[in-house]
Design a protein around this motif. Structure first.
Motif: not given
Length: 118
Positions: A1-17
């Motif tokens: 669950m932690k990894w899923s949340g971490l990857f989600f946050v990373i993808l959101v940040i990459v998308g915003l950039i």
């Protein structure tokens, strides 16, 4: 669950950039185009004047386009929906001058043909 949340946050940040570096601009300012037109039916577009005799792709009927240059019987247009390349050439005979009234009239006529509505 932690990894899923971490990857989600990373993808959101990459998308915003990515959107910050390559923003999607759907409408041009009035000083950036000659006029607005729309396609009355599916129309062929070309990536450059040199390749007008080679089919590139089709734009669907009803697509609103911004004319940014005229040459001979062709318009260099920029569609509302982003595509590659961002500007393409289309025949002047394939488009209709855009006004809210003309677009609404075209839609009503299309619906009448399609659904037999009155």
């Amino acid at each position: 669950m932690k990894w899923s949340g971490l990857f989600f946050v990373i993808l959101v940040i990459v998308g915003l950039i990515y959107r910050t570096l390559y923003p999607v601009k759907l409408q041009l300012d009035q000083d950036q185009y000659i006029k607005r037109v729309f396609t009355g039916e599916e129309s062929k577009v070309y990536p450059s004047l040199d390749t007008v005799d080679v089919f590139y792709r089709e734009i669907e009927a009803g697509e609103i386009l911004y004319v940014i240059q005229e040459q001979d019987s062709l318009y260099l247009v920029r569609p509302l929906i982003t595509m590659n390349p961002d500007s393409v050439w289309i025949s002047q005979n394939s488009v209709i001058d855009y006004t809210p009234q003309s677009y609404k009239q075209w839609q009503m006529e299309k619906d009448q043909k399609t659904y037999g509505l009155e």
